[in-house]
Design a protein around this motif. Structure first.
Motif, short mmCIF file in Angstrom:
data_model
loop_
_atom_site.label_atom_id
_atom_site.label_comp_id
_atom_site.label_asym_id
_atom_site.label_seq_id
_atom_site.Cartn_x
_atom_site.Cartn_y
_atom_site.Cartn_z
N TYR A 122 0.84 -1.19 0.00
CA TYR A 122 0.00 0.00 0.00
C TYR A 122 0.88 1.25 0.00
O TYR A 122 2.04 1.22 0.45
CB TYR A 122 -0.91 0.03 1.23
CG TYR A 122 -1.92 -1.08 1.27
CD1 TYR A 122 -3.02 -1.07 0.41
CD2 TYR A 122 -1.79 -2.14 2.16
CE1 TYR A 122 -3.97 -2.08 0.45
CE2 TYR A 122 -2.73 -3.17 2.20
CZ TYR A 122 -3.82 -3.14 1.34
OH TYR A 122 -4.74 -4.14 1.37
N ASN A 123 0.29 2.34 -0.51
CA ASN A 123 0.99 3.63 -0.45
C ASN A 123 1.01 4.19 0.97
O ASN A 123 1.82 5.05 1.28
CB ASN A 123 0.34 4.63 -1.39
CG ASN A 123 0.50 4.24 -2.84
OD1 ASN A 123 1.52 3.68 -3.22
ND2 ASN A 123 -0.51 4.52 -3.67
N SER A 124 0.07 3.70 1.80
CA SER A 124 -0.01 4.17 3.18
C SER A 124 -0.47 3.01 4.07
O SER A 124 -1.40 2.28 3.71
CB SER A 124 -1.00 5.33 3.30
OG SER A 124 -1.27 5.63 4.67
N TYR A 125 0.19 2.89 5.23
CA TYR A 125 -0.20 1.86 6.20
C TYR A 125 -0.83 2.47 7.46
O TYR A 125 -1.04 1.78 8.44
CB TYR A 125 1.03 1.03 6.60
CG TYR A 125 1.58 0.22 5.44
CD1 TYR A 125 0.97 -0.96 5.05
CD2 TYR A 125 2.68 0.67 4.72
CE1 TYR A 125 1.46 -1.70 3.99
CE2 TYR A 125 3.18 -0.07 3.64
CZ TYR A 125 2.55 -1.25 3.29
OH TYR A 125 3.03 -1.98 2.23
N LEU A 126 -1.12 3.77 7.38
CA LEU A 126 -1.74 4.46 8.51
C LEU A 126 -2.60 5.59 7.96
O LEU A 126 -2.09 6.53 7.35
CB LEU A 126 -0.68 5.00 9.47
CG LEU A 126 -1.17 5.59 10.79
CD1 LEU A 126 -1.84 4.51 11.65
CD2 LEU A 126 0.00 6.21 11.57
N GLN A 127 -3.92 5.49 8.18
CA GLN A 127 -4.85 6.47 7.64
C GLN A 127 -5.75 7.04 8.74
O GLN A 127 -5.94 6.41 9.78
CB GLN A 127 -5.72 5.84 6.54
CG GLN A 127 -4.93 5.41 5.31
CD GLN A 127 -5.83 4.84 4.22
OE1 GLN A 127 -6.81 4.15 4.50
NE2 GLN A 127 -5.50 5.12 2.97
N VAL A 128 -6.29 8.22 8.46
CA VAL A 128 -7.14 8.93 9.42
C VAL A 128 -8.46 9.28 8.74
O VAL A 128 -8.47 9.80 7.61
CB VAL A 128 -6.46 10.20 9.96
CG1 VAL A 128 -7.34 10.88 11.00
CG2 VAL A 128 -5.08 9.87 10.55
N PHE A 140 -0.67 8.84 6.10
CA PHE A 140 0.78 8.93 6.18
C PHE A 140 1.37 8.02 5.11
O PHE A 140 1.11 6.80 5.13
CB PHE A 140 1.27 8.50 7.57
CG PHE A 140 0.77 9.36 8.70
CD1 PHE A 140 1.55 10.41 9.18
CD2 PHE A 140 -0.47 9.16 9.26
CE1 PHE A 140 1.10 11.21 10.22
CE2 PHE A 140 -0.94 9.95 10.29
CZ PHE A 140 -0.15 10.99 10.77
N ASP A 141 2.12 8.60 4.18
CA ASP A 141 2.71 7.75 3.15
C ASP A 141 3.92 7.01 3.72
O ASP A 141 4.29 7.18 4.88
CB ASP A 141 3.08 8.57 1.91
CG ASP A 141 4.09 9.69 2.19
OD1 ASP A 141 4.91 9.52 3.12
OD2 ASP A 141 4.06 10.72 1.50
N SER A 149 3.56 -2.80 6.99
CA SER A 149 2.21 -2.99 7.53
C SER A 149 2.19 -2.77 9.04
O SER A 149 3.13 -3.09 9.76
CB SER A 149 1.69 -4.38 7.18
OG SER A 149 2.46 -5.38 7.81
N THR A 150 1.06 -2.24 9.50
CA THR A 150 0.88 -1.88 10.91
C THR A 150 -0.23 -2.73 11.52
O THR A 150 -1.06 -3.30 10.81
CB THR A 150 0.52 -0.40 11.04
OG1 THR A 150 -0.58 -0.11 10.18
CG2 THR A 150 1.71 0.47 10.64
N GLN A 151 -0.24 -2.78 12.84
CA GLN A 151 -1.26 -3.61 13.49
C GLN A 151 -1.94 -2.83 14.62
O GLN A 151 -2.78 -2.00 14.38
CB GLN A 151 -0.68 -4.92 14.00
CG GLN A 151 -1.71 -5.87 14.55
CD GLN A 151 -1.73 -7.20 13.83
OE1 GLN A 151 -0.99 -7.43 12.88
NE2 GLN A 151 -2.58 -8.09 14.27
N ASN A 152 -1.57 -3.11 15.85
CA ASN A 152 -2.27 -2.49 16.96
C ASN A 152 -1.79 -1.06 17.19
O ASN A 152 -0.70 -0.68 16.73
CB ASN A 152 -2.08 -3.33 18.23
CG ASN A 152 -3.40 -3.50 18.98
OD1 ASN A 152 -4.10 -2.53 19.21
ND2 ASN A 152 -3.72 -4.73 19.35
#
Length: 520
Positions: A122-128, A140-141, A149-152
């Motif tokens: 993905y272009n971003s692994y953290l979105q708001v 956040f790119d 990749s992010t989790q908790n």
């Protein structure tokens, strides 16, 4: 004499269970659907609220205000937690875990291709996203945010801490905590958990410390304790077996966890940080652990991942007290805590000229004043949910001095107590007012100080004609009763070696029963 005080009571109203269902990755078919259920601790009954069609799995759920947010497969869902109505949904590919900060909902991402088993990039692994309507806010790119990749994730004050594990790329796992300043939405730093802190799955926070339960490279498990003030950490290796899907929870000052395939549950003290956990008398292979900190109960789920699900409830001594059946793979359990106020009497004896001279060697005299005052009405907050095209409840009974809050479940609405949009006639309410239409969840509020019957509607378009009307009945309070006799006291004192007495009045004016009882 009787004094009345206001007692704050916290109780668990309901327990939501997110069942992940069963997806056959070999045949690419849903065997058992994802379901959302609720358990009533008072009646000890469980019911299914919604079946989330088309979802291969579910990954997280949380409660905020009057709403329940669910992450399932590639979508984010928003429900009214009281009416169980689905309010909004948003497509978010790779959605994993959720966190709330102010009016924003923060989403972690990661996934793999179930054909090639390669990670999806993905272009971003953290979105708001905006909490009200789930619309996109920012992301956040991979240059100015997490690269994998992010989790908790957890929120502490105005900072977000997110676990970066790159869990979907076999053999290339990461052990990093990313730090975000939420006031500016800037990615400020990263905390490397080291080789023993690789693959953080579950994440918990207590005070100024974040704890991660790590699966390492699936050959072992560990717990990292991160000091948020210094950004330093200590990692303790637990075993040569992973914790699987992160079966763990924070239970007071202990992290309860289970190793993959084991039937024992262990506890690890977050203060003493021992080199290994201590076994608890819980003998079952659990899928999810969740702690009810109001009643000091442990909820633990079991499943075979394709045909059944069950939740067992254990007391503080790890004794089974109840269990109930759920959908397949109950993977997330959250508690809906409610705070209520109730009057509590404290009976005391406080005669005038109460002498304390015998207690403190003739150094002081305390005089209680017999001042009659009455128990005041304590204002109550009432909530009305609004949407297309309803107010719920449509008829509300309150008392003078109470406040009504209208919560917008979705859409562009207001409250109009002035002129009926149905018959074009004035309402002739005891007080007339109208609010500006808005899409905000906090639609309107009003303190009703004049008794009577108030009719109202939504003045936007044809909303009122379509049924968006309501009534508020404001009742006059009954005459107060004389229940509080003490509001102030006077104390006479003299310094050591002095023969001069000084008198001082302590307290507040007549009418403050709460203050008087606190001083008894």
């Amino acid at each position: 004499m009787s004094l009345h005080v206001l007692s704050q009571n916290v109780s668990v109203q309901q327990v939501f269970v997110l069942n992940e269902g069963y997806f056959d990755y070999t045949n690419n078919q849903i065997g058992e659907p994802v379901t959302l259920g609720v358990y009533d601790p008072n009646s000890q009954t469980y019911q299914v609220l919604d079946t989330i069609s088309g979802a291969r799995f579910a990954s997280d759920m949380l409660i905020d205000d009057n709403y329940l947010y669910v992450a399932a497969d590639n979508k984010l869902y928003k429900y009214n937690k009281n009416t169980y109505t689905l309010i909004a949904s948003q497509q978010i590919n790779g959605i994993r875990n959720l966190a709330i900060w102010n009016d924003k909902i923060i989403v972690t991402r990661g996934d793999y291709d179930n054909v090639t088993y390669a990670p999806i990039l993905y272009n971003s692994y953290l979105q708001v996203f905006n909490k009200n309507d789930l619309s996109f806010h920012l992301e956040f790119d991979t240059i100015n945010g997490p690269k994998w990749s992010t989790q908790n994730l957890v929120v502490k004050d105005n900072n977000l801490y997110v676990a970066i594990n790159n869990a979907y790329e076999w053999g290339n796992y990461k052990g990093i905590i990313g730090v975000v300043d939420l006031t500016s939405f800037s990615y400020t730093s990263e905390i490397d958990l080291g080789v023993d802190g690789v693959n953080p799955d579950n994440m918990m926070i207590k005070g100024d410390y974040v704890y991660t339960v790590n699966n390492k490279d699936w050959s072992g498990s560990s717990i990292s304790k991160v000091d948020l003030l210094s950004n330093t950490h200590v990692t303790t290796n637990l075993a040569l077996v992973s914790t699987g899907c992160g079966t763990s929870c924070l239970r007071d000052d202990k992290i309860n966890y289970q190793l993959s395939g084991d039937v024992s549950v262990y506890e690890w003290d977050v203060n003493s940080t021992p080199s290994t956990g201590s076994a608890l008398p819980l003998n079952n292979n659990f899928y999810e652990l969740a702690f009810d900190n109001v009643n000091n109960l442990l909820y633990a789920s079991t499943t075979d991942y394709f045909s059944y699900g069950n939740v067992s409830i254990y007391d503080a001594n790890n004794v089974l007290i109840h269990s109930f059946n759920t959908g397949v793979s109950p993977g997330t359990i959250v508690f809906d805590n409610a705070t209520s106020s109730s009057p509590v009497s404290c009976a005391i004896s406080a005669p005038t000229n109460l002498s304390a001279t015998n207690i403190i060697q003739n150094r002081a005299t305390i005089n209680w004043d017999n001042m009659n005052s009455s128990t005041p009405h304590l204002p109550v907050a009432h909530y009305v949910n609004a949407g297309n095209y309803y107010y719920n409840p449509s008829v509300l009974n309150i008392n003078v001095g109470d406040t009504v809050y209208w919560i917008n479940d979705g859409g562009y609405h207001n409250v109009n107590f002035d002129f009926s949009m149905v018959n074009n006639q004035p309402y002739n309410n005891p007080v007339s007012f109208i609010t500006n239409p808005t899409t905000s969840s906090n639609m309107a509020s009003y303190v009703f100080t004049v008794p009577g019957t108030y009719n109202y509607d939504c003045s936007v378009g044809a909303h009122a004609i379509n049924g968006m009307v309501g009534t508020v009945v404001v009742n006059q309070l009954p005459a107060p009763t004389q229940v509080c006799l003490v509001d102030q006291y006077r104390i006479k004192f003299r310094p050591v070696g002095s023969s001069t007495w000084t008198q001082k009045t302590m307290g507040q004016p007549v009418g403050s029963c709460l203050w008087a009882c606190n001083k008894v």
